[in-house]
Design a protein around this motif. Structure first.
Motif, short mmCIF file in Angstrom:
data_model
loop_
_atom_site.label_atom_id
_atom_site.label_comp_id
_atom_site.label_asym_id
_atom_site.label_seq_id
_atom_site.Cartn_x
_atom_site.Cartn_y
_atom_site.Cartn_z
N GLY A 6 -1.38 -0.34 22.29
CA GLY A 6 -0.80 -1.68 22.29
C GLY A 6 -1.56 -2.68 21.45
O GLY A 6 -1.11 -3.81 21.25
N SER A 7 -2.71 -2.28 20.93
CA SER A 7 -3.54 -3.18 20.11
C SER A 7 -3.16 -3.09 18.64
O SER A 7 -2.66 -2.06 18.17
N LYS A 8 -3.42 -4.16 17.92
CA LYS A 8 -3.20 -4.18 16.47
C LYS A 8 -4.32 -3.39 15.81
O LYS A 8 -5.49 -3.56 16.15
N ILE A 9 -3.96 -2.52 14.87
CA ILE A 9 -4.96 -1.71 14.18
C ILE A 9 -4.71 -1.73 12.68
O ILE A 9 -3.61 -2.05 12.22
N ARG A 10 -5.75 -1.39 11.95
CA ARG A 10 -5.65 -1.23 10.50
C ARG A 10 -6.04 0.21 10.17
O ARG A 10 -7.05 0.72 10.67
N LEU A 11 -5.23 0.86 9.36
CA LEU A 11 -5.46 2.24 8.95
C LEU A 11 -5.83 2.29 7.48
O LEU A 11 -5.23 1.60 6.66
N ARG A 12 -6.79 3.10 7.15
CA ARG A 12 -7.09 3.45 5.76
C ARG A 12 -7.00 4.95 5.68
O ARG A 12 -7.77 5.66 6.32
N ALA A 13 -6.03 5.42 4.91
CA ALA A 13 -5.79 6.86 4.84
C ALA A 13 -5.86 7.34 3.41
O ALA A 13 -5.55 6.60 2.47
N ASN A 14 -6.22 8.60 3.26
CA ASN A 14 -6.25 9.24 1.96
C ASN A 14 -4.81 9.48 1.52
O ASN A 14 -4.06 10.19 2.17
N VAL A 68 -4.51 4.47 1.02
CA VAL A 68 -3.40 3.68 1.53
C VAL A 68 -3.90 2.88 2.72
O VAL A 68 -4.50 3.43 3.64
N GLU A 69 -3.65 1.56 2.69
CA GLU A 69 -4.02 0.70 3.81
C GLU A 69 -2.76 0.19 4.47
O GLU A 69 -1.85 -0.29 3.79
N ARG A 70 -2.71 0.30 5.80
CA ARG A 70 -1.55 -0.15 6.56
C ARG A 70 -2.03 -0.85 7.82
O ARG A 70 -3.10 -0.55 8.33
N THR A 71 -1.23 -1.75 8.34
CA THR A 71 -1.50 -2.38 9.61
C THR A 71 -0.32 -2.16 10.53
O THR A 71 0.81 -2.01 10.08
N GLY A 72 -0.61 -2.12 11.81
CA GLY A 72 0.44 -1.92 12.79
C GLY A 72 -0.12 -1.96 14.19
O GLY A 72 -1.24 -2.42 14.42
N VAL A 73 0.66 -1.45 15.12
CA VAL A 73 0.28 -1.43 16.53
C VAL A 73 0.18 0.02 16.98
O VAL A 73 1.07 0.82 16.70
N THR A 82 -9.35 0.99 12.45
CA THR A 82 -10.08 -0.19 12.87
C THR A 82 -9.19 -0.98 13.81
O THR A 82 -8.07 -1.34 13.46
N VAL A 83 -9.68 -1.23 15.03
CA VAL A 83 -8.94 -2.00 16.03
C VAL A 83 -9.26 -3.47 15.82
O VAL A 83 -10.43 -3.86 15.78
N CYS A 84 -8.23 -4.28 15.69
CA CYS A 84 -8.39 -5.73 15.51
C CYS A 84 -8.08 -6.40 16.84
O CYS A 84 -6.93 -6.39 17.29
N ASN A 85 -9.10 -6.98 17.47
CA ASN A 85 -8.88 -7.68 18.73
C ASN A 85 -9.52 -9.06 18.67
O ASN A 85 -10.02 -9.47 17.63
N ASP A 86 -9.49 -9.79 19.78
CA ASP A 86 -9.98 -11.17 19.80
C ASP A 86 -11.49 -11.27 19.56
O ASP A 86 -11.96 -12.22 18.97
N GLU A 87 -12.24 -10.28 20.01
CA GLU A 87 -13.70 -10.32 19.85
C GLU A 87 -14.16 -9.92 18.47
O GLU A 87 -15.31 -10.10 18.12
#
Length: 89
Positions: A18-26, A33-38, A76-81
């Protein structure tokens, strides 16, 4: 030993469903490739990410925990902290 590492990665990801994350994939041929999502769901062998609706051609992508272990994918998990990077242990 690798089975324990995969289980640790799965448990780390399960805590962030349920958290927003950023992916860096080969992407192949020296492309990253960089993508963001949940982080939508975790399964025994893979995890599912629902991508942001920017100009993505896919709505969801899936990766295996072994992709994180072999460093083919960085999560990479993007959260409030701040940001937390999920890696192999």
């Amino acid at each position: 030993m690798a089975k324990n590492a995969l289980l640790d990665i799965k448990r780390n990801l399960e805590a962030h469903v349920g958290s927003k994350i950023r992916l860096r994939a080969n992407g192949g041929r020296r492309k990253t490739v960089e993508r963001t999502g949940v982080l939508e769901e975790t399964y025994p062998s893979v995890f599912i990410v629902k991508l942001d609706q920017e100009s993505q051609s896919f709505k969801r992508v899936s990766y295996s925990y072994a992709d994180i272990l072999t460093e083919s994918v960085e999560v990479t998990v993007c959260n409030d902290e701040g940001q937390i990077r999920i890696t192999q242990t």
